[in-house]
Design a protein around this motif. Structure first.
Motif, mmCIF file in Angstrom:
data_model
loop_
_atom_site.group_PDB
_atom_site.id
_atom_site.type_symbol
_atom_site.label_atom_id
_atom_site.label_comp_id
_atom_site.label_asym_id
_atom_site.label_seq_id
_atom_site.Cartn_x
_atom_site.Cartn_y
_atom_site.Cartn_z
ATOM 1 N N HIS A 88 -13.869 1.705 -6.102
ATOM 2 C CA HIS A 88 -12.444 1.648 -6.433
ATOM 3 C C HIS A 88 -12.303 1.469 -7.935
ATOM 4 O O HIS A 88 -13.052 0.704 -8.530
ATOM 5 C CB HIS A 88 -11.760 0.483 -5.710
ATOM 6 C CG HIS A 88 -10.289 0.711 -5.557
ATOM 7 N ND1 HIS A 88 -9.431 0.746 -6.641
ATOM 8 C CD2 HIS A 88 -9.526 0.961 -4.476
ATOM 9 C CE1 HIS A 88 -8.203 0.999 -6.207
ATOM 10 N NE2 HIS A 88 -8.233 1.138 -4.896
ATOM 11 N N GLU B 193 -5.355 4.016 3.438
ATOM 12 C CA GLU B 193 -5.987 2.758 3.017
ATOM 13 C C GLU B 193 -4.912 1.720 2.745
ATOM 14 O O GLU B 193 -5.104 0.537 2.973
ATOM 15 C CB GLU B 193 -6.847 2.984 1.764
ATOM 16 C CG GLU B 193 -7.685 1.777 1.342
ATOM 17 C CD GLU B 193 -6.926 0.743 0.518
ATOM 18 O OE1 GLU B 193 -7.187 -0.460 0.693
ATOM 19 O OE2 GLU B 193 -6.061 1.119 -0.296
ATOM 20 N N GLU B 194 -3.770 2.195 2.215
ATOM 21 C CA GLU B 194 -2.722 1.263 1.782
ATOM 22 C C GLU B 194 -1.932 0.685 2.960
ATOM 23 O O GLU B 194 -1.263 -0.310 2.812
ATOM 24 C CB GLU B 194 -1.742 1.979 0.838
ATOM 25 C CG GLU B 194 -2.385 2.575 -0.416
ATOM 26 C CD GLU B 194 -2.766 1.519 -1.443
ATOM 27 O OE1 GLU B 194 -2.526 0.321 -1.190
ATOM 28 O OE2 GLU B 194 -3.307 1.892 -2.493
ATOM 29 N N HIS C 155 -6.545 6.558 -6.181
ATOM 30 C CA HIS C 155 -7.335 7.210 -5.133
ATOM 31 C C HIS C 155 -7.622 8.666 -5.492
ATOM 32 O O HIS C 155 -8.584 9.253 -4.997
ATOM 33 C CB HIS C 155 -6.622 7.109 -3.774
ATOM 34 C CG HIS C 155 -6.424 5.693 -3.307
ATOM 35 N ND1 HIS C 155 -5.877 5.368 -2.095
ATOM 36 C CD2 HIS C 155 -6.706 4.503 -3.903
ATOM 37 C CE1 HIS C 155 -5.835 4.045 -1.965
ATOM 38 N NE2 HIS C 155 -6.313 3.497 -3.054
ATOM 39 N N CYS D 77 -2.776 3.901 -7.308
ATOM 40 C CA CYS D 77 -3.945 3.045 -7.044
ATOM 41 C C CYS D 77 -5.231 3.774 -7.426
ATOM 42 O O CYS D 77 -6.324 3.282 -7.198
ATOM 43 C CB CYS D 77 -3.956 2.623 -5.569
ATOM 44 S SG CYS D 77 -4.880 1.105 -5.247
ATOM 45 N N ASP E 170 -10.862 6.944 -0.392
ATOM 46 C CA ASP E 170 -9.537 6.867 0.229
ATOM 47 C C ASP E 170 -8.709 8.027 -0.327
ATOM 48 O O ASP E 170 -9.041 8.602 -1.366
ATOM 49 C CB ASP E 170 -8.876 5.507 -0.022
ATOM 50 C CG ASP E 170 -9.291 4.897 -1.348
ATOM 51 O OD1 ASP E 170 -9.707 5.652 -2.251
ATOM 52 O OD2 ASP E 170 -9.183 3.671 -1.506
HETATM 53 ZN ZN ZN Z 1 -6.558 1.486 -3.708
#
Ligand code: ZN
Ligand code: ZN
Length: 446
Positions: free
Chosen positions: A201, A173-174, A140, A138, A104
């Motif tokens: 992830h 993705e979010e 990414h 996150c 992502d």
């Molecule tokens: Zn994520």
């Protein structure tokens, strides 16, 4: 003589497997300095979902340099005016399976508070025109660095595999359904339906150096529900002349708790959270309506369907009990942007766990609990899970930090926290090793 030949042959096989494992790690280490530079660059230039222009260009450039045939700006959102920054890199190497590898690319509207020298100070306007800070909260950015490293390694190791690898740089993705946009844009029609799909992830409570994975369901179905509770407003001093939607909302919120506690098999995970409630303007006015926003998390499709129906039945039942007229019944809207649950194919998971244990050691591969979080990686395996897929975790936290937080009985910064950042080393290296060895396992030519 026969026996000794067999012994020699089998020890040669063992040697070549060991050599390959060592060479994956060695090659990963040799790429690290440039990947860490790329990681820090991406970290300090985060872009919100749907706006990954610079990031996508960087990923495309790196995939091209790693020998992929690259298509940029791929994908189509439901909203026709939005440009989709999907990056697809195809690496062909003779006959064999097709494996999809996904990263992502998007960041979040969070003000970074990590104190890192390469921290983001980026601000922008969000899609509603509000000024927001932007941060890769996150991880990414770490996924992209490991993804680029994986492409480089697999190019170098072409003799060890055959088939086609589809590297997918996924936007959004979010939010707003990046995976869905790629599929809507014809990902599988144009580049082929993969035999396997792999994603990873980082994990904010797993120590760096480790891989974690959950066989079966690993992330939940996610549904957003808008519930408008309607009544008949009036003066706060004369409640008997109204149908009060505030009191009715309170009834409904409490009754919704019985979905998980009374109506559901306790062995099937369910979360129903009312995250927002808005109604009324003043102390002495009973409003006409109250608006609630819910998030609903489940695993099994039949549980998902039943829980969504339960919400509507309970809301309407409470309204009837409150004598709300038939034409003022609550309105329940399930948003279309729901996510399917992510299901790690158990056989494929088992196969990969064996590979990772060999390369990282048994103690560094953890079977971890599933969560009620959501991930649109699920889309790649299709609604019927007919494409075997695994989305695994990369440990991202310094073990000393985990021990210290545990001692002080504090929670570690979670994903999306302004204080979360993966420890780049060895997190990125383990990401490369985990993904490269998984692809080699599925595509080995000898
Ligand atoms: Zn994520
Ligand atoms: Zn996230």
């Amino acid at each position: 003589m026969k026996i000794s030949l067999a012994v020699v042959a089998s020890s040669l096989t063992v040697c070549s497997v060991l050599a390959q494992e060592n060479s994956v790690e060695k090659a990963a280490i040799s790429e690290l300095p440039s990947l860490l530079a790329i990681y820090k660059d991406i970290h300090s230039h985060p872009e919100l979902s749907g706006h990954e222009q610079r990031t996508a260009a960087l990923v495309a450039k790196e995939l091209r340099a790693a020998g992929c045939d690259v298509t940029e700006n791929f994908g189509r959102y439901e909203q026709p005016n939005l440009k989709c920054y999907g990056v697809i890199g195809v690496m062909k190497n003779g006959n064999g399976p097709t494996v999809l590898v996904r990263t992502d690319m998007d960041a979040l509207p969070v003000q970074e508070d990590t104190g890192l020298p390469y921290a983001s100070s980026v601000t922008t306007k969000n899609d509603d025109g509000m000024d927001v800070h932007v941060m890769h909260a996150c991880g990414h950015d770490a996924h992209m660095a490991a993804f680029i490293g994986t492409a480089r390694l697999l190019q170098k190791m072409r003799e060890d595999w055959s088939g086609t690898i589809i590297f997918v740089g996924q936007p959004a993705e979010e939010a707003i359904g990046g995976a869905n946009a790629l599929l809507r844009g014809g990902l599988y029609n144009r580049f082929g339906k993969p035999s396997f799909a792999l994603g990873f992830h980082d994990k904010a409570d797993l120590q760096t150096g480790h891989i974690g994975v959950t066989p079966g369901y690993t992330y939940a179905n996610v549904d957003s529900v808008n519930l408008t509770v309607r009544g008949e407003g009036g003066h706060g001093a004369y409640p008997h002349k109204t149908k009060d939607p505030v009191v009715l909302s309170a009834e409904i919120i409490n009754a919704l708790q019985t979905i998980a506690s009374r109506e559901n098999n306790p062995l099937d995970p369910v979360v129903v959270t009312v995250g927002s409630i808005h109604g009324g303007t003043k102390h002495n006015i009973i409003p006409d309506e109250v608006k609630l926003q819910l998030t609903v998390r489940t695993y099994k499709p039949e549980v998902r369907e039943r829980v969504l129906a339960d919400i509507e039945r309970i809301a309407k039942g409470c309204a009837m009990a409150a004598d709300v007229p038939a034409d003022r019944m609550p309105v329940v809207e399930v948003q279309k942007d729901g996510l399917p649950a992510t299901y790690n194919n158990p056989d494929l998971t088992k196969r990969l766990v064996a590979v990772w244990k060999k390369i990282l050691g048994d103690a560094n591969v953890d079977i971890v609990d599933p969560t009620m979080g959501g991930e649109d990686f699920a889309e790649y395996s299709l609604p019927d899970h007919s494409i075997p897929a695994v989305d695994f975790h990369i440990g991202a936290v310094d073990p000393e930090k985990i021990a210290q937080y545990k001692k002080e009985k504090k929670e570690l910064p979670s994903l999306h926290s302004s204080k979360f950042a993966p420890v780049p080393e060895p997190t990125i290296k383990v990401g490369i090793i985990g993904m490269t060895s998984a692809v080699l396992e599925l595509m080995k030519s000898k």
